[in-house]
Design a protein around this motif. Structure first.
Motif, mmCIF file in Angstrom:
data_model
loop_
_atom_site.group_PDB
_atom_site.id
_atom_site.type_symbol
_atom_site.label_atom_id
_atom_site.label_comp_id
_atom_site.label_asym_id
_atom_site.label_seq_id
_atom_site.Cartn_x
_atom_site.Cartn_y
_atom_site.Cartn_z
ATOM 1 N N ARG A 26 0.834 -1.212 0.000
ATOM 2 C CA ARG A 26 0.000 0.000 0.000
ATOM 3 C C ARG A 26 0.866 1.259 0.000
ATOM 4 O O ARG A 26 0.556 2.237 -0.679
ATOM 5 N N HIS A 27 1.964 1.208 0.779
ATOM 6 C CA HIS A 27 2.860 2.370 0.826
ATOM 7 C C HIS A 27 3.497 2.609 -0.545
ATOM 8 O O HIS A 27 3.628 3.755 -0.980
ATOM 9 N N GLU A 29 2.187 2.051 -3.389
ATOM 10 C CA GLU A 29 1.168 2.627 -4.270
ATOM 11 C C GLU A 29 0.950 4.106 -4.000
ATOM 12 O O GLU A 29 0.596 4.854 -4.910
ATOM 13 N N THR A 30 1.188 4.560 -2.763
ATOM 14 C CA THR A 30 0.893 5.955 -2.414
ATOM 15 C C THR A 30 2.128 6.851 -2.392
ATOM 16 O O THR A 30 2.007 8.060 -2.532
ATOM 17 N N CYS A 31 3.324 6.283 -2.219
ATOM 18 C CA CYS A 31 4.545 7.097 -2.105
ATOM 19 C C CYS A 31 5.303 7.066 -3.431
ATOM 20 O O CYS A 31 5.812 6.020 -3.863
#
Length: 170
Positions: A26-27, A29-31
Motif C-alpha cells: 500500500r505504501h 502505491e501511495t509514495c
C-alpha cells in the motif's frame, strides 16, 4: 511504515528472498519516491541476469598467462623508493644539523628563561604589599640542584652485584 525501512527491504525482495507485506505494498502505491526507488532496484537486479561467465575458461586463461608471460620486475620501483627515501633522509639531516639555524619561534614569544617558572593564579588578586610579603616568606632558591649519586660498580658487594645482573637480564 517509513520510507527508510521499506528502502532497506527492497534489495532482499528484488533478489526473491522475501516479499512485501500488504502495508508495504500500500505504501508503494501511495509514495512516489518509494515507487521510483523500487523500479530502480528492480531494473538493477535484472541487469546481471543476462551475463553468463565461464569460470573454467577464465581460470584456464589466467593459468596460461601465468605460465607463458614473464613476471614484471618491481626492482625499478624499489630503486625509486630507495632514492626517494635517501633524499628525504638527507634533507632531514641538513635541516637538523645545518649551521646558523634560524629561530622558528612565533613572534612575540618571550625567550626561554633559565629559571623555572610556575604561574600561580592565586597571586593575581594580591596587591604589591601582599606580593612582597609572599616573596619574603619564600626561601632562597638552591644554587645547585641536588642529585642522588649512584654507587660505582666497584663499591657493590657480591649480593648487590647479583641483583644488578638479575635486573639487567629482565
Amino acid at each position: 511504515m517509513t520510507c527508510e525501512s521499506l528502502s532497506d527491504r527492497m534489495p532482499e525482495v528484488a533478489l526473491g528472498g522475501e516479499s512485501f507485506h500488504p502495508e508495504e505494498l500500500r505504501h508503494l502505491e501511495t509514495c512516489a519516491e518509494c515507487a521510483h526507488e523500487w523500479r530502480l532496484v528492480g531494473q538493477a537486479s535484472k541487469m546481471g541476469q543476462s551475463i553468463q561467465l565461464d569460470g573454467g575458461g577464465i581460470a584456464a586463461t589466467v593459468l596460461h598467462r601465468l605460465a607463458t608471460e614473464p613476471a614484471q620486475s618491481n626492482s625499478r620501483r624499489y630503486a625509486w623508493f630507495t632514492v626517494g627515501g635517501m633524499a628525504a633522509a638527507a634533507a632531514l639531516v641538513l635541516l637538523v644539523l645545518r649551521p646558523g639555524r634560524v629561530n622558528h619561534e612565533l613572534p612575540g614569544t618571550p625567550p626561554p628563561s633559565a629559571a623555572f617558572q610556575i604561574p600561580l593564579v592565586e597571586l593575581d588578586s594580591l596587591n604589591g604589599e601582599q606580593l612582597q610579603a609572599v616573596l619574603e616568606s619564600i626561601d632562597e632558591p638552591l644554587e645547585t640542584p641536588s642529585r642522588i649519586e649512584a654507587p660505582s660498580m666497584l663499591e657493590l658487594d657480591d649480593q648487590q652485584l647479583e641483583r644488578v645482573l638479575r635486573s639487567l637480564e629482565g
